[in-house]
Write a protein that holds these residues in place. Structure first.
Motif, mmCIF file in Angstrom:
data_model
loop_
_atom_site.group_PDB
_atom_site.id
_atom_site.type_symbol
_atom_site.label_atom_id
_atom_site.label_comp_id
_atom_site.label_asym_id
_atom_site.label_seq_id
_atom_site.Cartn_x
_atom_site.Cartn_y
_atom_site.Cartn_z
ATOM 1 N N SER A 287 2.477 4.413 -8.899
ATOM 2 C CA SER A 287 1.272 5.239 -8.929
ATOM 3 C C SER A 287 0.127 4.643 -8.135
ATOM 4 C CB SER A 287 0.839 5.489 -10.378
ATOM 5 O OG SER A 287 0.832 4.288 -11.109
ATOM 6 N N LEU A 288 0.076 3.322 -8.015
ATOM 7 C CA LEU A 288 -0.990 2.660 -7.256
ATOM 8 C C LEU A 288 -0.477 2.086 -5.941
ATOM 9 C CD1 LEU A 288 -2.831 0.812 -10.184
ATOM 10 C CD2 LEU A 288 -3.354 3.045 -9.187
ATOM 11 N N GLY A 289 0.604 2.630 -5.447
ATOM 12 C CA GLY A 289 1.173 2.139 -4.199
ATOM 13 C C GLY A 289 1.957 0.859 -4.427
ATOM 14 N N HIS A 290 2.219 0.158 -3.348
ATOM 15 C CA HIS A 290 3.054 -1.036 -3.387
ATOM 16 C C HIS A 290 2.202 -2.296 -3.322
ATOM 17 C CE1 HIS A 290 6.509 1.591 -2.867
ATOM 18 N NE2 HIS A 290 5.844 2.198 -1.897
ATOM 19 N N GLN A 291 2.543 -3.244 -4.180
ATOM 20 C CA GLN A 291 1.860 -4.539 -4.227
ATOM 21 C C GLN A 291 0.362 -4.392 -4.493
ATOM 22 O OE1 GLN A 291 3.695 -7.449 -4.025
ATOM 23 N NE2 GLN A 291 5.430 -6.057 -3.973
ATOM 24 N N HIS A 292 0.017 -3.545 -5.434
ATOM 25 C CA HIS A 292 -1.398 -3.394 -5.752
ATOM 26 C C HIS A 292 -1.929 -4.720 -6.290
ATOM 27 C CE1 HIS A 292 -5.109 -2.115 -7.696
ATOM 28 N NE2 HIS A 292 -5.061 -1.054 -6.897
ATOM 29 N N PRO A 293 -3.010 -5.238 -5.716
ATOM 30 C CA PRO A 293 -3.458 -6.594 -6.085
ATOM 31 C C PRO A 293 -3.795 -6.754 -7.558
ATOM 32 C CG PRO A 293 -5.047 -5.490 -4.633
ATOM 33 C CD PRO A 293 -3.810 -4.666 -4.630
ATOM 34 N N ARG A 294 -4.366 -5.730 -8.185
ATOM 35 C CA ARG A 294 -4.728 -5.861 -9.605
ATOM 36 C C ARG A 294 -3.478 -5.944 -10.480
ATOM 37 N NH1 ARG A 294 -9.435 -2.279 -12.531
ATOM 38 N NH2 ARG A 294 -9.442 -3.359 -14.555
ATOM 39 N N VAL A 295 -2.485 -5.132 -10.159
ATOM 40 C CA VAL A 295 -1.242 -5.153 -10.933
ATOM 41 C C VAL A 295 -0.495 -6.456 -10.689
ATOM 42 C CG1 VAL A 295 0.966 -3.989 -11.344
ATOM 43 C CG2 VAL A 295 -1.105 -2.640 -10.897
ATOM 44 N N ASN A 296 -0.396 -6.860 -9.421
ATOM 45 C CA ASN A 296 0.277 -8.115 -9.104
ATOM 46 C C ASN A 296 -0.356 -9.298 -9.829
ATOM 47 O OD1 ASN A 296 2.007 -6.756 -7.423
ATOM 48 N ND2 ASN A 296 1.590 -8.002 -5.622
ATOM 49 N N GLN A 297 -1.684 -9.349 -9.831
ATOM 50 C CA GLN A 297 -2.371 -10.470 -10.466
ATOM 51 C C GLN A 297 -2.153 -10.476 -11.971
ATOM 52 O OE1 GLN A 297 -3.931 -12.908 -8.515
ATOM 53 N NE2 GLN A 297 -3.647 -13.976 -10.469
ATOM 54 N N ALA A 298 -2.127 -9.283 -12.568
ATOM 55 C CA ALA A 298 -1.871 -9.197 -14.008
ATOM 56 C C ALA A 298 -0.480 -9.730 -14.340
ATOM 57 C CB ALA A 298 -2.021 -7.753 -14.481
ATOM 58 N N ILE A 299 0.498 -9.409 -13.498
ATOM 59 C CA ILE A 299 1.862 -9.903 -13.702
ATOM 60 C C ILE A 299 1.901 -11.420 -13.583
ATOM 61 C CG2 ILE A 299 4.171 -9.926 -12.684
ATOM 62 C CD1 ILE A 299 3.660 -6.947 -11.915
ATOM 63 N N GLY B 232 0.819 -1.206 0.000
ATOM 64 C CA GLY B 232 0.000 0.000 0.000
ATOM 65 C C GLY B 232 0.848 1.248 0.000
ATOM 66 N N SER B 233 0.663 2.094 1.005
ATOM 67 C CA SER B 233 1.412 3.356 1.102
ATOM 68 C C SER B 233 2.615 3.253 2.026
ATOM 69 C CB SER B 233 0.478 4.472 1.621
ATOM 70 O OG SER B 233 -0.607 4.663 0.759
ATOM 71 N N TYR B 234 3.008 2.039 2.397
ATOM 72 C CA TYR B 234 4.071 1.870 3.386
ATOM 73 C C TYR B 234 5.186 0.969 2.873
ATOM 74 C CZ TYR B 234 0.846 3.962 6.720
ATOM 75 O OH TYR B 234 -0.008 4.834 7.363
ATOM 76 N N ILE B 235 6.420 1.325 3.268
ATOM 77 C CA ILE B 235 7.598 0.497 3.048
ATOM 78 C C ILE B 235 8.115 0.072 4.419
ATOM 79 C CG2 ILE B 235 9.949 0.422 2.123
ATOM 80 C CD1 ILE B 235 9.117 2.591 0.141
ATOM 81 N N TYR B 236 8.532 -1.182 4.549
ATOM 82 C CA TYR B 236 9.016 -1.725 5.821
ATOM 83 C C TYR B 236 10.487 -2.089 5.682
ATOM 84 C CZ TYR B 236 4.060 -2.195 6.981
ATOM 85 O OH TYR B 236 2.733 -1.941 7.238
ATOM 86 N N ASP B 237 11.290 -1.728 6.695
ATOM 87 C CA ASP B 237 12.699 -2.109 6.641
ATOM 88 C C ASP B 237 12.902 -3.465 7.315
ATOM 89 O OD1 ASP B 237 12.858 -1.721 9.424
ATOM 90 O OD2 ASP B 237 13.912 0.211 9.264
ATOM 91 N N THR B 238 14.155 -3.932 7.333
ATOM 92 C CA THR B 238 14.444 -5.271 7.848
ATOM 93 C C THR B 238 14.325 -5.352 9.367
ATOM 94 O OG1 THR B 238 16.798 -4.672 7.732
ATOM 95 C CG2 THR B 238 15.889 -5.960 5.908
ATOM 96 N N HIS B 239 14.118 -4.210 10.022
ATOM 97 C CA HIS B 239 13.826 -4.207 11.458
ATOM 98 C C HIS B 239 12.327 -4.070 11.705
ATOM 99 C CE1 HIS B 239 18.117 -3.892 12.236
ATOM 100 N NE2 HIS B 239 18.163 -2.885 11.368
ATOM 101 N N ASN B 240 11.553 -4.190 10.637
ATOM 102 C CA ASN B 240 10.090 -4.113 10.662
ATOM 103 C C ASN B 240 9.568 -2.737 11.062
ATOM 104 O OD1 ASN B 240 7.799 -5.597 9.892
ATOM 105 N ND2 ASN B 240 7.178 -5.817 12.031
#
Length: 394
Positions: free
Chosen positions: A48-60, A26-34
């Motif tokens: 443009s649609l944030g991170h891991q957008h389900p529609r884009v991921n599924q298309a890939i 979504g709108s968040y990035i997490y580092d290796t310390h969580n």
């Protein structure tokens, strides 16, 4: 991981931020310390649609399960690229009806520069001071910032520069000019918008002398500025449009668009007037199609204007001299680059990602995903104000 990052990967600056990334949603990035970071940069306008957008991921995923690369660009008909180009053309002015897909914004710029020379049989190119269109040799030749390119000279010849929004400079566009390239909103220069119908006046001058107008939509495009493309805000239809960044939801991509008559010239005299192995890659094209469908169906372009208004309402502080830009392509300006640096670093410590602009040291980049929520905007702006209050209090 950071040690290996610095040891084995070539760096582009002496002091990279070096965050060790674990995952992003979504709108968040997490580092290796969580630790989570609210992302107000979106991969420099690319996610443009944030991170891991389900529609884009599924298309890939769906496309990977069918086929990946099968042939160099332009030889085989492949559904993701064909469907994407068709849908995009349906949402463009009628004269912009053929698309060449490439791998990045700078490659799109290279193709556009070649196209205007091929069409006009002229050599002169014109760009703007403080312009940025990419970093390969052709794109660098039309970069309007001498400090970044002097050491790489000689670049391509016959390039001249004008000042953005300076109408008197339009006389430099003559019958010797193949094309002029401009950003619909100058990015690296500080998110400078055109004024007094400047872009329309450029197009009129081009028509008078037979030159072509290239508009760079790599940052403003795909809903970021209230329209699908930035030029739609300024009463102009360019001859060539360059696209990239946000068009594939974070995947590497680019393209240039013009009318069919001009684009078809790349296929003869000589043949293979522009070629690319991976342009139009089916997996990337599938991500582009899903991104475009989502942007159009959810009307993210119009939403960006409401979100801009919220940013402007919230970001009021003595250290902010103005907010530049449009939609979700915004820059909070300070009076001094050192203040900007302090804000960006303090905000990262507090869990908010901000960034710089290329040539304007006083600017704080705010280009979040189009999908960012109002609550997330409020959360991030509160962090910015908190950081600024700490700077003021010393």
């Amino acid at each position: 991981m950071k040690e290996d990052f610095l040891k084995y990967q070539a760096q582009t600056s002496p002091y990279p931020l070096g965050m060790e990334v674990s995952h992003a949603v979504g709108s968040y990035i997490y580092d290796t310390h969580n630790k989570k970071y609210l992302d107000f940069v979106a991969g420099v306008s690319a996610c443009s649609l944030g991170h891991q957008h389900p529609r884009v991921n599924q298309a890939i995923i769906d496309q990977l399960n069918k086929y990946s690369h099968v042939m160099v660009y332009g030889e085989y008909a492949q559904h993701p690229a064909v469907a994407y180009c068709k849908l995009l053309v349906e949402h463009l002015p009628p004269s912009l009806n053929k698309i060449y897909l490439v791998n990045s914004g700078t490659e799109a710029c290279e193709g556009a520069l070649k196209l205007v020379r091929r069409v006009t049989r002229r050599s002169q190119l014109i760009s703007c001071h403080n312009a940025y269109h990419g970093n390969t040799m052709g794109s660098m030749s039309v970069m309007g910032f001498e400090e970044r390119k002097q050491i790489f000279r000689p670049l391509i010849p016959d390039v001249d520069f004008i000042t953005f929004n300076n109408e008197a400079d339009l006389e430099k566009i003559t019958t010797k000019t193949a094309g002029i390239i401009l950003e619909s909103i100058q990015g690296g220069a500080g998110f400078i918008e055109p004024k007094n119908d400047f872009l329309a006046k450029v197009k009129k001058r081009c028509e008078e002398v037979g030159a072509l107008m290239i508009i760079d939509e790599i940052q403003p495009g795909f809903g970021r500025t209230g329209k699908l493309f930035g030029f739609e805000n300024y009463n102009v239809v360019p001859d060539v449009v360059i696209i990239g960044k946000g068009m594939a939801g974070g995947m590497p991509v680019g393209g240039f668009i013009a009318n069919e008559k001009h684009m078809d010239l790349l296929s003869h005299d000589p043949k293979l007037g522009h070629i690319t192995t991976f342009g139009g890659h089916p997996v990337i094209a599938a991500a582009s199609l899903a991104t475009l469908q989502e942007v159009l169906e959810k009307d993210y372009a119009q939403q960006s204007l409401a979100k801009e208004k919220l940013f402007r309402e919230l970001l009021v502080h003595p250290l902010i001299t103005e907010i530049r830009g449009r939609g979700l392509m915004l820059a909070a300006m300070t009076s001094d680059p050192e203040i900007t640096n302090q804000v960006i670093f303090k905000c990262q410590d507090k869990g908010l990602i901000l960034f710089w602009l290329l040539f304007e040291g006083c600017a704080i980049r705010i280009t979040p995903p189009l999908t960012i929520s109002e609550d997330e905007i409020r959360e991030g702006c509160a962090i910015i104000l908190e950081a600024m209050n700490e700077i003021v209090s010393g």
